[in-house]
Design a protein around this motif. Sequence first.
Motif, PDB file in Angstrom:
ATOM      1  N   LEU A  34       0.722  -1.114   0.097  1.00 33.49           N
ATOM      2  CA  LEU A  34       0.162  -0.071   0.006  1.00 33.49           C
ATOM      3  C   LEU A  34       0.806   1.339   0.121  1.00 33.49           C
ATOM      4  N   GLY A  35       1.744   1.490   0.753  1.00 37.81           N
ATOM      5  CA  GLY A  35       2.829   2.661   1.042  1.00 37.81           C
ATOM      6  C   GLY A  35       3.663   2.767  -0.504  1.00 37.81           C
ATOM      7  N   GLY A  36       4.027   1.917  -0.816  1.00 38.88           N
ATOM      8  CA  GLY A  36       4.639   2.090  -2.143  1.00 38.88           C
ATOM      9  C   GLY A  36       3.994   2.451  -3.446  1.00 38.88           C
ATOM     10  N   LEU A  37       2.769   1.968  -3.350  1.00 41.17           N
ATOM     11  CA  LEU A  37       1.794   2.338  -4.476  1.00 41.17           C
ATOM     12  C   LEU A  37       1.293   3.723  -4.354  1.00 41.17           C
ATOM     13  N   VAL A  38       0.991   4.008  -2.942  1.00 38.03           N
ATOM     14  CA  VAL A  38       0.650   5.572  -2.751  1.00 38.03           C
ATOM     15  C   VAL A  38       1.694   6.559  -3.144  1.00 38.03           C
ATOM     16  N   LEU A  39       2.915   5.831  -2.671  1.00 41.89           N
ATOM     17  CA  LEU A  39       3.875   6.900  -3.054  1.00 41.89           C
ATOM     18  C   LEU A  39       4.126   6.957  -4.729  1.00 41.89           C
ATOM     19  N   ALA A  40       3.970   5.741  -5.363  1.00 42.84           N
ATOM     20  CA  ALA A  40       4.201   5.995  -6.932  1.00 42.84           C
ATOM     21  C   ALA A  40       2.873   6.677  -7.464  1.00 42.84           C
ATOM     22  N   ARG A  41       1.716   6.629  -6.971  1.00 48.81           N
ATOM     23  CA  ARG A  41       0.491   7.490  -7.442  1.00 48.81           C
ATOM     24  C   ARG A  41       0.738   8.972  -7.049  1.00 48.81           C
ATOM     25  N   ALA A  42       1.030   9.268  -5.962  1.00 42.89           N
ATOM     26  CA  ALA A  42       1.490  10.785  -5.691  1.00 42.89           C
ATOM     27  C   ALA A  42       2.311  11.308  -6.525  1.00 42.89           C
ATOM     28  N   GLY A  56      -0.347   0.408  11.488  1.00 41.03           N
ATOM     29  CA  GLY A  56       0.469   0.125  10.275  1.00 41.03           C
ATOM     30  C   GLY A  56       0.074   0.471   8.880  1.00 41.03           C
ATOM     31  N   ALA A  57      -1.165   0.160   8.418  1.00 40.60           N
ATOM     32  CA  ALA A  57      -1.549   0.449   7.265  1.00 40.60           C
ATOM     33  C   ALA A  57      -1.777   1.818   7.014  1.00 40.60           C
ATOM     34  N   ASN A  58      -2.358   2.597   8.184  1.00 34.84           N
ATOM     35  CA  ASN A  58      -2.503   4.015   8.091  1.00 34.84           C
ATOM     36  C   ASN A  58      -1.330   4.888   7.659  1.00 34.84           C
ATOM     37  N   MET A  59      -0.249   4.511   8.643  1.00 33.77           N
ATOM     38  CA  MET A  59       0.918   5.152   8.735  1.00 33.77           C
ATOM     39  C   MET A  59       1.833   4.841   7.361  1.00 33.77           C
ATOM     40  N   ALA A  60       1.367   3.477   6.791  1.00 32.34           N
ATOM     41  CA  ALA A  60       2.195   3.324   5.621  1.00 32.34           C
ATOM     42  C   ALA A  60       1.711   4.084   4.337  1.00 32.34           C
ATOM     43  N   LEU A  61       0.265   4.331   4.383  1.00 34.71           N
ATOM     44  CA  LEU A  61      -0.315   5.195   3.388  1.00 34.71           C
ATOM     45  C   LEU A  61      -0.095   6.573   3.484  1.00 34.71           C
ATOM     46  N   LEU A  62       0.360   7.154   4.793  1.00 38.75           N
ATOM     47  CA  LEU A  62       0.592   8.641   5.103  1.00 38.75           C
ATOM     48  C   LEU A  62       1.966   8.647   4.797  1.00 38.75           C
ATOM     49  N   ASP A  63       2.762   7.795   4.727  1.00 37.16           N
ATOM     50  CA  ASP A  63       4.228   7.797   4.456  1.00 37.16           C
ATOM     51  C   ASP A  63       4.365   8.033   2.872  1.00 37.16           C
ATOM     52  N   GLY A  64       3.730   7.323   2.313  1.00 34.10           N
ATOM     53  CA  GLY A  64       3.769   7.250   0.647  1.00 34.10           C
ATOM     54  C   GLY A  64       3.292   8.659   0.207  1.00 34.10           C
ATOM     55  N   ALA A  65       2.432   9.025   0.950  1.00 29.34           N
ATOM     56  CA  ALA A  65       1.617  10.238   0.197  1.00 29.34           C
ATOM     57  C   ALA A  65       2.684  11.459   0.651  1.00 29.34           C
ATOM     58  N   LEU A  66       2.972  11.627   2.093  1.00 28.65           N
ATOM     59  CA  LEU A  66       3.790  12.690   2.266  1.00 28.65           C
ATOM     60  C   LEU A  66       5.019  12.751   1.602  1.00 28.65           C
ATOM     61  N   LEU A  67       5.696  11.357   1.524  1.00 27.76           N
ATOM     62  CA  LEU A  67       6.946  11.461   0.895  1.00 27.76           C
ATOM     63  C   LEU A  67       6.720  11.865  -0.540  1.00 27.76           C
ATOM     64  N   GLY A  68       5.726  11.417  -1.394  1.00 27.95           N
ATOM     65  CA  GLY A  68       5.550  12.108  -2.666  1.00 27.95           C
ATOM     66  C   GLY A  68       5.291  13.563  -2.882  1.00 27.95           C
ATOM     67  N   LEU A  69       4.735  14.135  -1.816  1.00 33.89           N
ATOM     68  CA  LEU A  69       4.254  15.560  -1.560  1.00 33.89           C
ATOM     69  C   LEU A  69       5.681  16.353  -1.648  1.00 33.89           C
ATOM     70  N   ALA A  70       6.655  15.795  -0.667  1.00 35.21           N
ATOM     71  CA  ALA A  70       7.835  16.309  -0.225  1.00 35.21           C
ATOM     72  C   ALA A  70       8.832  16.376  -1.605  1.00 35.21           C
ATOM     73  N   LEU A  71       8.736  15.164  -2.343  1.00 35.51           N
ATOM     74  CA  LEU A  71       9.554  15.098  -3.473  1.00 35.51           C
ATOM     75  C   LEU A  71       8.996  16.080  -4.442  1.00 35.51           C
ATOM     76  N   ALA A  72       7.787  16.118  -4.724  1.00 37.09           N
ATOM     77  CA  ALA A  72       7.076  16.964  -5.699  1.00 37.09           C
ATOM     78  C   ALA A  72       7.163  18.492  -5.332  1.00 37.09           C
ATOM     79  N   ALA A  73       7.502  18.710  -4.091  1.00 34.54           N
ATOM     80  CA  ALA A  73       7.618  20.291  -3.583  1.00 34.54           C
ATOM     81  C   ALA A  73       9.009  20.724  -3.946  1.00 34.54           C
ATOM     82  N   ASP A  74      10.055  19.892  -3.898  1.00 35.35           N
ATOM     83  CA  ASP A  74      11.422  20.137  -3.982  1.00 35.35           C
ATOM     84  C   ASP A  74      11.821  19.015  -4.989  1.00 35.35           C
ATOM     85  N   PRO A  75      11.524  18.974  -6.270  1.00 38.49           N
ATOM     86  CA  PRO A  75      12.241  17.912  -7.221  1.00 38.49           C
ATOM     87  C   PRO A  75      13.461  18.323  -7.616  1.00 38.49           C
ATOM     88  N   ASP A  76      14.032  19.287  -7.400  1.00 39.88           N
ATOM     89  CA  ASP A  76      15.501  19.535  -7.759  1.00 39.88           C
ATOM     90  C   ASP A  76      16.429  19.296  -6.590  1.00 39.88           C
TER      91      ASP A  76
END
Length: 369
Positions: free
Chosen positions: A10-18, A302-322
């Motif tokens: 779940l976490g890896g897929l949410v990250l990929a989606r974000a 566990g599942a809730n934290m994994a989902l949040l990890d994926g989304a928030l890491l994705g948002l952090a990378l999108a906010a600072d892609p360089d």
Amino acid sequence: MPIAIVGAGLGGLVLARALHVNGIDAVVYERESSRGARGQGGMLDIHSGQRALREAGLLDQFHAIARGEGQDLRLLEPDGTLLLQEDTPDDAPLDRPEVDRADLRTLLLDALPEHVVRWGHAFESADNGVLHFADGSSATYDLLVGADGAESRVRALLTNARPAHTGQNVVELGIPDIDRTHPDLAAMVGRGNYWVLGNGQSLSAQRNGDGRVRVYLGFYRTAEDWLVTSGIPFDDPAAARAGLIEEFAGWDPRFTALIAACDDTVLPRSITTLPVGLTWPSTPDVTLLGDAAHLMPPVGQGANMALLDGALLGLALAADPDDFPAAVKEYEREMFERTSAAARMSAGMQELLASPDAGRKMLAFLEPG
């Protein structure tokens, strides 16, 4: 070079989606041969993780597959005393709906371009920006994210921490098509979760969307090798059910009837966790999420934290892609704080469940007023 995510949970897929919705390339490498290669387990209680699905643009689709009635709860003691019964009104908000893990994973997979997930890629090692897989193939990456679960191989790149036994062992059983095969037990369990707690043991029954009820038997303050030393022949389903019924001698006969009604699915497992508050020095090109980063007792976080990890890491990378290293460092700072609090709460709940009067303590927890 793309972002490489090891593990199509779940976490890896949410990250990929974000990342996908923000125009950032990522590849998910999964050791399983296909999306249907393995069963995905039972129902999940998704609460804080709904934020992740909203950030991924999938909240409406999630609500379409979630079971609001899964919020129903019945709490009892081993002698049959009913402590609490909560029945969810049809118009109740979906604060903590249940969803089939397989359905949620399918939703996430369907929200990604087909080429993003590379099946049959078992991660072996990584060095100098190159991933190495068990079949001898390799791939390059700019950032490696370990989303590969409790027995993460990526974790060793950041920390020597390993999961340790909690003192709990669990056996999963199941009753298929319970409304037809055992209507009396179906009525007893209800539409959601059915918990019996006390005497250092637990019996929980959980409705699944496909008509199956999964039954989980918990044994607390037991040794890591209890599944071997208990003498229960887990490879012989009928004998295993008989042995498990003996473990619950003295409990109300309705509860042992649940065990007796189960089919030949018998899945014993030892419960392990990572140290509460685990951190590691931030590394520019590697990080972790989900159980790989903060494996907790299975009490709903566990599942809730994994989902949040994926989304928030994705948002952090999108906010600072360089500047991926800066984004990773910011993600880890927030993740360490958030998941440490969740892990402490989960450990406390584990202690509660292990107590002789766990049912009364759970009642006090659920109704603090």
